[in-house]
Design a protein around this motif. Structure first.
Motif, PDB file in Angstrom:
ATOM      1  N   ASP A  50       0.852  -1.199   0.000  1.00 40.92           N
ATOM      2  CA  ASP A  50       0.000   0.000   0.000  1.00 40.92           C
ATOM      3  C   ASP A  50       0.882   1.242   0.000  1.00 40.92           C
ATOM      4  N   LEU A  51       1.259   1.677  -1.173  1.00 40.34           N
ATOM      5  CA  LEU A  51       2.160   2.822  -1.290  1.00 40.34           C
ATOM      6  C   LEU A  51       1.487   4.135  -0.929  1.00 40.34           C
ATOM      7  N   ASP A  52       0.171   4.180  -0.986  1.00 42.27           N
ATOM      8  CA  ASP A  52      -0.526   5.434  -0.684  1.00 42.27           C
ATOM      9  C   ASP A  52      -0.331   5.863   0.767  1.00 42.27           C
ATOM     10  N   GLY A  53      -0.052   4.912   1.653  1.00 41.59           N
ATOM     11  CA  GLY A  53       0.119   5.254   3.059  1.00 41.59           C
ATOM     12  C   GLY A  53       1.554   5.479   3.482  1.00 41.59           C
ATOM     13  N   ALA A  97       8.010  -0.529   9.306  1.00 41.10           N
ATOM     14  CA  ALA A  97       8.790   0.324   8.400  1.00 41.10           C
ATOM     15  C   ALA A  97       9.974  -0.430   7.801  1.00 41.10           C
ATOM     16  N   TYR A  98      10.649  -1.244   8.606  1.00 36.83           N
ATOM     17  CA  TYR A  98      11.799  -2.012   8.093  1.00 36.83           C
ATOM     18  C   TYR A  98      11.345  -2.992   7.018  1.00 36.83           C
ATOM     19  N   GLU A  99      10.254  -3.695   7.282  1.00 37.46           N
ATOM     20  CA  GLU A  99       9.732  -4.658   6.323  1.00 37.46           C
ATOM     21  C   GLU A  99       9.352  -3.964   5.010  1.00 37.46           C
ATOM     22  N   ASP A 100       8.673  -2.821   5.135  1.00 42.61           N
ATOM     23  CA  ASP A 100       8.301  -2.057   3.942  1.00 42.61           C
ATOM     24  C   ASP A 100       9.541  -1.614   3.167  1.00 42.61           C
ATOM     25  N   ALA A 101      10.512  -1.065   3.896  1.00 43.82           N
ATOM     26  CA  ALA A 101      11.711  -0.530   3.249  1.00 43.82           C
ATOM     27  C   ALA A 101      12.459  -1.604   2.476  1.00 43.82           C
ATOM     28  N   LYS A 102      12.529  -2.795   3.034  1.00 41.86           N
ATOM     29  CA  LYS A 102      13.247  -3.871   2.357  1.00 41.86           C
ATOM     30  C   LYS A 102      12.467  -4.413   1.159  1.00 41.86           C
ATOM     31  N   LEU A 133       8.654   3.683  -8.195  1.00 42.83           N
ATOM     32  CA  LEU A 133       9.617   4.630  -8.758  1.00 42.83           C
ATOM     33  C   LEU A 133       9.007   6.013  -8.924  1.00 42.83           C
ATOM     34  N   GLU A 134       7.741   6.075  -9.292  1.00 44.32           N
ATOM     35  CA  GLU A 134       7.076   7.378  -9.393  1.00 44.32           C
ATOM     36  C   GLU A 134       7.100   8.109  -8.056  1.00 44.32           C
ATOM     37  N   ARG A 135       6.837   7.390  -6.982  1.00 47.49           N
ATOM     38  CA  ARG A 135       6.813   8.012  -5.659  1.00 47.49           C
ATOM     39  C   ARG A 135       8.212   8.415  -5.205  1.00 47.49           C
ATOM     40  N   LEU A 136       9.197   7.605  -5.530  1.00 46.43           N
ATOM     41  CA  LEU A 136      10.561   7.955  -5.160  1.00 46.43           C
ATOM     42  C   LEU A 136      11.071   9.142  -5.973  1.00 46.43           C
ATOM     43  N   GLU A 137      10.721   9.194  -7.235  1.00 49.70           N
ATOM     44  CA  GLU A 137      11.095  10.342  -8.056  1.00 49.70           C
ATOM     45  C   GLU A 137      10.454  11.618  -7.537  1.00 49.70           C
ATOM     46  N   ALA A 138       9.183  11.531  -7.151  1.00 43.02           N
ATOM     47  CA  ALA A 138       8.488  12.714  -6.620  1.00 43.02           C
ATOM     48  C   ALA A 138       9.084  13.154  -5.287  1.00 43.02           C
ATOM     49  N   HIS A 139       9.459  12.196  -4.462  1.00 44.69           N
ATOM     50  CA  HIS A 139      10.008  12.524  -3.148  1.00 44.69           C
ATOM     51  C   HIS A 139      11.402  13.132  -3.246  1.00 44.69           C
ATOM     52  N   THR A 140      12.227  12.609  -4.125  1.00 40.12           N
ATOM     53  CA  THR A 140      13.630  13.038  -4.196  1.00 40.12           C
ATOM     54  C   THR A 140      13.887  14.137  -5.210  1.00 40.12           C
ATOM     55  N   GLY A 141      13.022  14.227  -6.220  1.00 42.52           N
ATOM     56  CA  GLY A 141      13.286  15.151  -7.316  1.00 42.52           C
ATOM     57  C   GLY A 141      14.335  14.637  -8.269  1.00 42.52           C
ATOM     58  N   VAL A 142      14.710  13.378  -8.158  1.00 47.61           N
ATOM     59  CA  VAL A 142      15.729  12.777  -9.012  1.00 47.61           C
ATOM     60  C   VAL A 142      15.100  11.598  -9.743  1.00 47.61           C
TER      61      VAL A 142
END
Length: 240
Positions: A120-123, A135-140, A228-237
């Protein structure tokens, strides 16, 4: 011989891998959070930066690129029940992957706990600063997904994931039942073995040099794209 970067290598599995690879004749660049965390007896070159901060992570990418194109990057740095779980375990490997010159091989350290990660990426708040259950489980799970996305997108760079097991490092604790020696051998092998010895060539999830089971979402192109869309939006990279 290979030029290899290892993140989070001041202690534990990262330092053990650095020592082994150096003894084999490879050129190892060690990442530590700060200059005062240099390993003892280290004949290595160093890069420094706190991977829980995006600015310092981008600085690490720039420092690393000064050494030239790496033959392999081992994304070893990680934290467990920590406020920076998502930043260190997911955002930092994403930023380093996106910002650095593409290496020939990428190896990401995950965990069997990724199987319990949420899809659930929305949360998800990648900037969270609290110790959140799961959080650790999600991150991995996200780091594993990143690796498989890179394996699918980048034809000239191979990308693999390693589960080192629960081993007695500072993070794992002295009572961890896993084999410490086996915990760093797979990533060393993936970084340096002849390509024809590694099957699959790219996109493998490895446990002690054997292909193991990974979360099905990590191999799902739609989930990869959404992450990847969410990571790009978060980092700007953007990941190329």
């Amino acid at each position: 011989m290979a030029l290899i970067l290892i993140t989070g290598a001041s202690t534990g599995l990262g330092l053990a891998a650095a020592r082994t690879l150096t003894a084999q004749g490879h050129s190892v660049v060690v990442h530590t959070r700060s200059p005062d965390r240099l390993p003892d007896l280290a004949p290595y070159a160093f890069v420094h930066g706190d991977l829980s901060h995006m600015g310092e992570t981008l600085s690490v990418a720039g420092q690393a690129d000064a050494f030239g194109r790496f033959d392999a990057v081992i994304h070893n740095a990680g934290v467990y029940r920590d406020p920076g779980a998502l930043q260190v375990n997911t955002v930092a490997p994403y930023l380093l992957t996106a910002a650095m010159a593409k290496p020939r091989r990428l190896i990401y350290l995950s965990s069997g706990y990724h199987l319990d990660g949420s899809t659930d990426l929305d949360g998800i708040d990648f900037a969270e600063t609290r110790v959140r259950p799961g959080a650790y489980e999600d991150a991995k799970l996200y780091e594993t997904t990143l690796a498989f996305a890179v394996a699918r997108r980048w034809a000239d760079t191979v990308a693999h994931v390693v589960d080192p097991g629960w081993v007695p490092t500072r993070m794992g604790g002295p009572g961890a039942p896993g084999d410490l020696e086996a915990g760093h051998r797979t990533q060393e092998w993936l970084a340096t073995a002849p390509e024809e010895e590694i099957v699959p060539r790219t996109g493998g999830y490895w446990y002690h040099r054997k292909v193991s089971r990974s979360h099905p979402a990590a191999s799902d192109p739609d989930f990869q794209h959404a992450l990847l869309e969410r990571l790009e939006a978060h980092t700007g990279v953007k990941l190329g």
